[in-house]
Design a protein around this motif. Structure first.
Motif, PDB file in Angstrom:
ATOM      1  N   PRO A  74     -11.696  -7.854   3.917  1.00 12.44           N
ATOM      2  CA  PRO A  74     -11.119  -6.683   4.806  1.00 12.44           C
ATOM      3  C   PRO A  74     -10.137  -5.885   4.012  1.00 12.44           C
ATOM      4  O   PRO A  74      -9.183  -6.524   3.219  1.00 12.44           O
ATOM      5  CB  PRO A  74     -10.535  -7.307   6.102  1.00 12.44           C
ATOM      6  N   ILE A  75     -10.323  -4.560   4.171  1.00 12.29           N
ATOM      7  CA  ILE A  75      -9.071  -3.587   3.844  1.00 12.29           C
ATOM      8  C   ILE A  75      -7.689  -4.170   4.469  1.00 12.29           C
ATOM      9  O   ILE A  75      -6.779  -3.701   3.404  1.00 12.29           O
ATOM     10  CB  ILE A  75      -9.495  -2.262   4.063  1.00 12.29           C
ATOM     11  N   ALA A  76      -7.531  -4.409   5.375  1.00 13.81           N
ATOM     12  CA  ALA A  76      -6.315  -4.875   6.170  1.00 13.81           C
ATOM     13  C   ALA A  76      -5.720  -5.892   5.316  1.00 13.81           C
ATOM     14  O   ALA A  76      -4.310  -5.854   5.062  1.00 13.81           O
ATOM     15  CB  ALA A  76      -6.349  -5.130   7.381  1.00 13.81           C
ATOM     16  N   ASN A  77      -6.354  -6.866   4.867  1.00 15.49           N
ATOM     17  CA  ASN A  77      -6.111  -8.114   4.107  1.00 15.49           C
ATOM     18  C   ASN A  77      -5.408  -7.409   2.748  1.00 15.49           C
ATOM     19  O   ASN A  77      -4.452  -7.921   2.310  1.00 15.49           O
ATOM     20  CB  ASN A  77      -7.224  -8.880   3.742  1.00 15.49           C
ATOM     21  N   LEU A  78      -6.371  -6.339   2.189  1.00 20.94           N
ATOM     22  CA  LEU A  78      -5.817  -5.767   0.844  1.00 20.94           C
ATOM     23  C   LEU A  78      -4.476  -5.121   0.853  1.00 20.94           C
ATOM     24  O   LEU A  78      -3.449  -5.180   0.123  1.00 20.94           O
ATOM     25  CB  LEU A  78      -6.918  -5.123   0.328  1.00 20.94           C
ATOM     26  N   ARG A  79      -4.222  -4.374   2.025  1.00 20.39           N
ATOM     27  CA  ARG A  79      -3.072  -3.824   2.310  1.00 20.39           C
ATOM     28  C   ARG A  79      -1.955  -4.805   2.568  1.00 20.39           C
ATOM     29  O   ARG A  79      -1.028  -4.342   1.953  1.00 20.39           O
ATOM     30  CB  ARG A  79      -3.247  -2.849   3.701  1.00 20.39           C
ATOM     31  N   GLY A  80      -2.236  -5.896   2.996  1.00 18.73           N
ATOM     32  CA  GLY A  80      -1.321  -6.854   3.187  1.00 18.73           C
ATOM     33  C   GLY A  80      -0.562  -7.588   1.902  1.00 18.73           C
ATOM     34  O   GLY A  80       0.360  -7.691   1.771  1.00 18.73           O
ATOM     35  N   GLU A  81      -1.829  -7.645   0.978  1.00 18.32           N
ATOM     36  CA  GLU A  81      -1.371  -8.165  -0.337  1.00 18.32           C
ATOM     37  C   GLU A  81      -0.518  -6.975  -1.203  1.00 18.32           C
ATOM     38  O   GLU A  81       0.257  -7.552  -1.755  1.00 18.32           O
ATOM     39  CB  GLU A  81      -2.388  -8.376  -0.981  1.00 18.32           C
ATOM     40  N   LEU A  82      -0.910  -5.624  -0.923  1.00 21.67           N
ATOM     41  CA  LEU A  82      -0.011  -4.824  -1.310  1.00 21.67           C
ATOM     42  C   LEU A  82       1.377  -4.702  -0.949  1.00 21.67           C
ATOM     43  O   LEU A  82       2.401  -4.606  -1.699  1.00 21.67           O
ATOM     44  CB  LEU A  82      -0.819  -3.348  -1.291  1.00 21.67           C
ATOM     45  N   SER A  83       1.610  -4.902   0.400  1.00 22.41           N
ATOM     46  CA  SER A  83       2.890  -5.018   0.926  1.00 22.41           C
ATOM     47  C   SER A  83       3.492  -6.326   0.478  1.00 22.41           C
ATOM     48  O   SER A  83       4.936  -6.195  -0.056  1.00 22.41           O
ATOM     49  CB  SER A  83       2.853  -5.025   2.511  1.00 22.41           C
ATOM     50  N   ALA A  84       2.851  -7.407   0.242  1.00 22.48           N
ATOM     51  CA  ALA A  84       3.495  -8.484  -0.432  1.00 22.48           C
ATOM     52  C   ALA A  84       4.044  -8.254  -1.651  1.00 22.48           C
ATOM     53  O   ALA A  84       5.332  -8.852  -2.039  1.00 22.48           O
ATOM     54  CB  ALA A  84       2.460  -9.772  -0.404  1.00 22.48           C
ATOM     55  N   VAL A  85       3.332  -7.257  -2.578  1.00 23.95           N
ATOM     56  CA  VAL A  85       4.036  -7.092  -3.923  1.00 23.95           C
ATOM     57  C   VAL A  85       5.057  -6.247  -3.788  1.00 23.95           C
ATOM     58  O   VAL A  85       6.115  -6.296  -4.678  1.00 23.95           O
ATOM     59  CB  VAL A  85       2.722  -6.474  -4.917  1.00 23.95           C
ATOM     60  N   HIS A  86       4.897  -5.262  -2.813  1.00 25.36           N
ATOM     61  CA  HIS A  86       6.228  -4.510  -2.593  1.00 25.36           C
ATOM     62  C   HIS A  86       7.397  -5.142  -2.198  1.00 25.36           C
ATOM     63  O   HIS A  86       8.464  -5.010  -2.653  1.00 25.36           O
ATOM     64  CB  HIS A  86       5.793  -3.463  -1.342  1.00 25.36           C
ATOM     65  N   VAL A  87       7.080  -6.344  -1.439  1.00 30.70           N
ATOM     66  CA  VAL A  87       8.322  -7.112  -1.099  1.00 30.70           C
ATOM     67  C   VAL A  87       8.932  -7.663  -2.194  1.00 30.70           C
ATOM     68  O   VAL A  87      10.242  -7.619  -2.517  1.00 30.70           O
ATOM     69  CB  VAL A  87       7.727  -8.300  -0.165  1.00 30.70           C
ATOM     70  N   ARG A  88       8.073  -8.232  -3.431  1.00 29.45           N
ATOM     71  CA  ARG A  88       8.701  -8.846  -4.447  1.00 29.45           C
ATOM     72  C   ARG A  88       9.704  -8.050  -5.351  1.00 29.45           C
ATOM     73  O   ARG A  88      10.635  -8.301  -5.748  1.00 29.45           O
ATOM     74  CB  ARG A  88       7.504  -9.432  -5.377  1.00 29.45           C
ATOM     75  N   LEU A  89       9.002  -6.738  -5.334  1.00 29.05           N
ATOM     76  CA  LEU A  89       9.850  -5.478  -6.087  1.00 29.05           C
ATOM     77  C   LEU A  89      11.212  -5.239  -5.410  1.00 29.05           C
ATOM     78  O   LEU A  89      11.948  -4.989  -6.117  1.00 29.05           O
ATOM     79  CB  LEU A  89       8.867  -4.352  -6.121  1.00 29.05           C
ATOM     80  N   ALA A  90      10.933  -5.311  -4.029  1.00 30.39           N
ATOM     81  CA  ALA A  90      12.294  -4.974  -3.272  1.00 30.39           C
ATOM     82  C   ALA A  90      13.534  -6.074  -3.487  1.00 30.39           C
ATOM     83  O   ALA A  90      14.348  -5.782  -3.535  1.00 30.39           O
ATOM     84  CB  ALA A  90      11.699  -4.886  -1.856  1.00 30.39           C
ATOM     85  N   VAL A  91      12.821  -7.380  -3.525  1.00 28.95           N
ATOM     86  CA  VAL A  91      13.917  -8.306  -3.788  1.00 28.95           C
ATOM     87  C   VAL A  91      14.445  -8.181  -5.125  1.00 28.95           C
ATOM     88  O   VAL A  91      16.042  -8.203  -5.153  1.00 28.95           O
ATOM     89  CB  VAL A  91      13.063  -9.725  -3.637  1.00 28.95           C
TER      90      VAL A  91
END
Length: 917
Positions: free
Chosen positions: A468-485
């Motif tokens: 699902p595209i929603a799951n891909l968007r979730g993974e993208l947000s997860a990487v954004h989290v790592r970069l924000a950390v």
């Protein structure tokens, strides 16, 4: 009368330069408690040489030794009997004549009757007798095998049989083994040990090799004596300066010619083809080999399809054709490293690249079908089947990081063409994730942009999505989290983290768990320890649900130190024990990945309580699990070891460990650990009254690392060894100058509410205790303050701050005890203060970093110290209550790490580095 070759009846003369191998002579002597000794190994393992030397040293114990070297001409029962009688000169002449007459009868020879007569003669003589059959692999006649079986099963009590062979003979070995009648020496027994290899190369071959060259030779040849000898000859004729030894070995024509001419060329063609095609495998089993050689295309029937390769593997093992089993069930095997290298070289020169790629593709498909992802991808990459690689990685997504590790994943992704990342957002997200783990924020941002473009193509229908595209968007947000950390942007961490959890599917436990950990770090940085604990607890549960106990172990460590910073040591220890029990129930052993982290926290927190009966076993478990490759965890292990050494009064031992940690932290550029080590050494300097060194160490770190704000264990150590030390230094300086104004100001500051980040705020117990010591220095009554500190310590049974407070506190506690105002826990603290007398040590200024590429463990330092005292291996083992083999392993590690080849050199280098006195 048949003429005899007399040289077959005596062992060959031993070379004067033959390396003595006393461990094997002892093994052979012990093996002769059994009726039969089987020595089986490929050519070149020194079977005959071993027996030749041993016989020369064993004539007193075994006065009658009959030797017979066999060859293909001896596949005749009568001929063999002639030689056997001649090999037994102690038989009475009359009995020898009767046996020869039995043999020469024109009627059919009754082998069992002849053997019975021989056995009766040997029993009647009663002498201790050994019969040696050398090169038994040349015997193929079943009548002879039957006769030997009869001899063995009826041997007199004082008779033994030794069989030396290149392959297992068709004798009832399993039956003899079960009855305890068989002892065996195989190739792994005959292989050179590190000590034997060093003696052979340095003394016998007189090669000027460094220890790392010896280790490389031993690893490449796997201790094969003939291989080591041939490699040494090559080194004699070729200068190895500037060249890796293994490079010289791989191109050594002596070795290649030997393995091709004497091993490979002697095999039938179908075995040669099997060896070549399966040489691409690091490990082999029957079904896998069937796939690689494509058994169906050979026109085999169904029965052979299920057994062909397994039968060949069993035959290769029986024939000792440089094939070693990897399990007791004989399902998996591997080739000798040198043999595999030669086979692969021959395959590459005699086959087209397309054919070799096809073999790798078949291998990849088999491993993929059996769920062995790392090996499937490795072989697909060797075949340059990049579409297959993408097809295996993409369904897993970011969860693959936890399954295979960052190093392996990075190696895979770097081999995939860049065009694939523009079409597959999950691949780009993996590159971005790996960039965040390397603290490469610009690279992470670049690959996030690539992933966003690929995701846009998926959304527009120009690229095929996976899931699902929603799951891909979730993974993208997860990487954004790592970069924000990494950027320290807490607001974005919380925003992207919540969004990721909303988009991600509930079964994506691995990624949800990592996001929970990142949210925990953010809450921690904001000072919200309650929500941080909740996030870490969720990560623990999700880690187990996702089948990733290592992440659960890391989250447990974060949770434990968060609880400790809130003052809940007992609860923290209990959380660690629960995680350990859960991991052990799942894996049934202590090899569970990451299990060392909760053990390390338990050791540390028991150390704070001075409960060494709980701390030391947990520390030993942690040391056995945490390896140098996990750099941050290994540094934490060293810090805890130093803290426990100090708590036990071993200041010198604590300093030794600190030096090891400092070298590694500098090498890996882990600044927060260096800052903690500076604070730790500053505390030791203050205990010695060295204010100048303490000030120098405290000023070395001007900019606090970001880890102090976000990582619980880093914040805990920073509070314990930096913040507390800064107050202790102010106290010591003011006290030394009798500066009452500064002492009052310090006391007032300690009484006020603490401000700043978590690591900058003293624990209430520390603040109360230090305030009391400051007021005591100006002559004020601090009874109530000290009693308050004791109340704060009672529930969690904290001891360390009182021990570190020194003689002034001990005096107050004695006074309170004399006035019967000291509570029960205060009496306990006083008893510990009276017991814990630290060992004297002169405090040096921070030493220059050592030059060791890998620091010695605490146990290796203990072994090195005993070596310096002149202790033998057995004495060291007895002193440390470990096995002699473990001592040898430690000594080998010490030699490797110190870059030496002898005990004398090791002790000298250890003293120069300050590892031992």
């Amino acid at each position: 009368m048949m003429p005899l070759v007399r040289t077959k009846l005596q062992p060959p003369e031993a070379s004067p330069s033959l390396l003595a191998r006393p461990r094997l002579y002892e093994r052979l002597r012990y093996a002769l408690h059994s009726r039969v000794v089987l020595i089986t190994a490929p050519d070149g393992y020194g079977k005959t040489s071993l027996l030749t030397v041993w016989i020369g040293e064993s004539r007193k114990e075994w006065p009658q030794i009959a030797w017979l070297t066999l060859d293909a001409a001896d596949n005749d029962l009568r001929r063999l009997f002639v030689y056997l009688v001649e090999a037994l000169p102690h038989l009475p002449p009359t009995r020898r004549a009767q046996l020869q007459a039995w043999r020469e009868t024109e009627v059919g020879l009754d082998a069992e009757q002849w053997c019975t007569e021989l056995l009766n003669d040997l029993a009647e003589i009663g002498d201790a007798t050994i019969i040696v059959f050398d090169d038994y692999h040349t015997i193929t006649d079943n009548q002879i095998h039957h006769a030997i079986t009869f001899l063995v099963e009826h041997l007199p009590q004082r008779c033994r049989l030794i069989i030396a062979t290149r392959s297992d003979p068709p004798l009832p070995l399993a039956r003899w083994r079960a009855r305890g009648q068989l002892a065996e020496l195989r190739s792994f027994d005959l292989a050179f040990t590190p000590e034997e290899a060093a003696a052979f190369l340095l003394e016998e071959m007189e090669l000027p090799l460094e220890r790392e060259h010896i280790v490389a030779l031993l690893e490449s040849t796997e201790g094969w004596p003939a291989g080591l000898h041939l490699a040494a000859l090559a080194l004699r004729h070729h200068s190895h300066q500037g060249k890796p030894v293994d490079t010289i070995i791989s191109g050594n024509r002596y070795l290649v010619d030997y393995l091709i001419e004497d091993v490979f060329n002697q095999q039938p063609s179908h075995i040669q083809q099997f060896l070549l095609q399966t040489s691409i495998l690091d490990r082999l089993c029957g079904p896998l080999c069937d796939t690689v050689i494509s058994i169906n295309e050979r026109g085999s029937n169904e029965q052979s399809h299920s057994s062909y390769s397994q039968l060949i593997l069993a035959e290769l093992e029986r024939n000792n054709l440089f094939l070693f089993p990897l399990d007791t069930e004989r399902n998996w095997y591997r080739y000798h490293h040198l043999f595999a290298d030669v086979l692969r070289e021959r395959l590459e020169t005699g086959s087209s690249p397309d054919h070799i790629a096809l073999l790798h593709q078949r291998t990849s498909a088999w491993f993929a079908a059996h769920g062995i992802l790392p090996l499937a991808i490795n072989h697909a990459l060797r075949a340059q089947a990049f579409d297959d690689v993408v097809a295996m990685i993409e369904p897993i997504g970011l969860a693959v990081v936890s399954q295979v590790g960052e190093t392996t994943l990075r190696r895979w992704l770097l081999q995939i063409p860049d065009t694939a990342f523009e079409q597959h957002p999950r691949l780009a997200l993996l590159r971005a994730w790996l960039a965040t783990t390397d603290y490469q924020m610009e690279d992470a941002a670049y690959w996030i942009a690539v992933a966003e473009r690929a995701l846009a193509r998926v959304a527009s229908g120009t690229a095929t999505p996976f899931g699902p595209i929603a799951n891909l968007r979730g993974e993208l947000s997860a990487v954004h989290v790592r970069l924000a950390v990494l950027r320290g942007d807490n607001d974005q961490v919380l925003q992207e983290g919540r969004q990721a959890l909303a988009w991600l599917q509930t079964d994506n436990q691995a990624l949800r768990m990592r996001i929970a950990k990142d949210l925990g770090y953010t809450y921690f940085a904001q000072g919200d320890l309650v929500r941080a604990e909740q996030a870490f607890s969720e990560a623990i549960v999700n880690g187990f649900n996702a089948g990733l106990p290592y992440i659960s172990a890391m989250a447990t460590s974060d949770d434990a130190y968060t609880k400790t910073l809130r003052g809940s040591i007992g609860t923290a220890i209990q959380t660690c024990r629960e995680t350990i029990n859960h991991m052990l129930q799942r894996n049934r052993d202590r090899a569970s990945p990451g299990i060392g982290l909760p053990f390390l926290a338990i050791a540390d927190l028991h150390g704070v309580r001075h409960e060494f009966a709980g701390a030391l076993p947990a520390l030993a478990e942690a040391e056995s699990s945490i390896k140098l490759g996990n750099t941050t965890s290994y540094l934490c292990l060293l810090i805890v070891t130093a803290r426990i050494n100090r708590a036990r009064g071993d200041v010198a031992g604590a300093l030794r460990v600190v030096r090891q940690a400092r070298f590694l932290a500098r090498q890996r550029k882990i600044d927060w650990v260096l800052a903690v080590l500076n604070g730790f050494e500053a505390q030791l300097a203050l205990e010695q009254g060295d204010l100048v060194t303490a000030e120098h160490l405290l000023e070395a770190q001007l900019h606090p690392p970001v880890e102090f704000r976000m990582i619980p264990i880093a914040a805990f150590y920073a509070r314990e060894h930096i913040t507390r030390t800064q107050y202790e230094w102010r106290l010591a300086r003011a006290h030394a100058a009798s500066n009452s104004t500064e002492l009052h100001a310090l006391a007032a500051a300690l009484a006020a509410p603490m401000q700043g980040e978590i690591w900058q705020m003293l624990a209430p117990l520390d603040a109360s205790l230090l305030r009391g010591l400051a007021l005591l220095a100006v002559g004020e009554d601090v009874t109530d303050i000290i009693l308050t500190a004791l109340d704060l310590a009672t529930v969690e049974r904290i001891v360390t701050p009182f021990v570190q407070a020194g003689a002034s506190l001990r005096m107050i506690l004695h006074q309170l005890s004399a006035r019967q105002r000291l509570p029960a826990y205060g009496e306990y603290i006083l008893s510990r203060l009276d017991q814990d007398e630290p060992l004297p040590v002169s405090m040096p200024i921070t030493p220059a970093p050592s030059t060791l590429p890998e620091p010695l463990s605490q146990r290796e330092i203990e072994v090195l110290r005993l070596m310096a005292e002149g202790r033998s291996n057995h004495e060291i083992a007895a002193s440390l209550v470990i096995a002699v083999s473990t001592v040898k392993s430690h000594i080998n590690n010490i030699f490797n790490k110190l870059g030496v080849a002898s005990r004398t050199q090791a002790v000298a280098r250890g003293r120069r580095l300050g590892l031992i006195p």
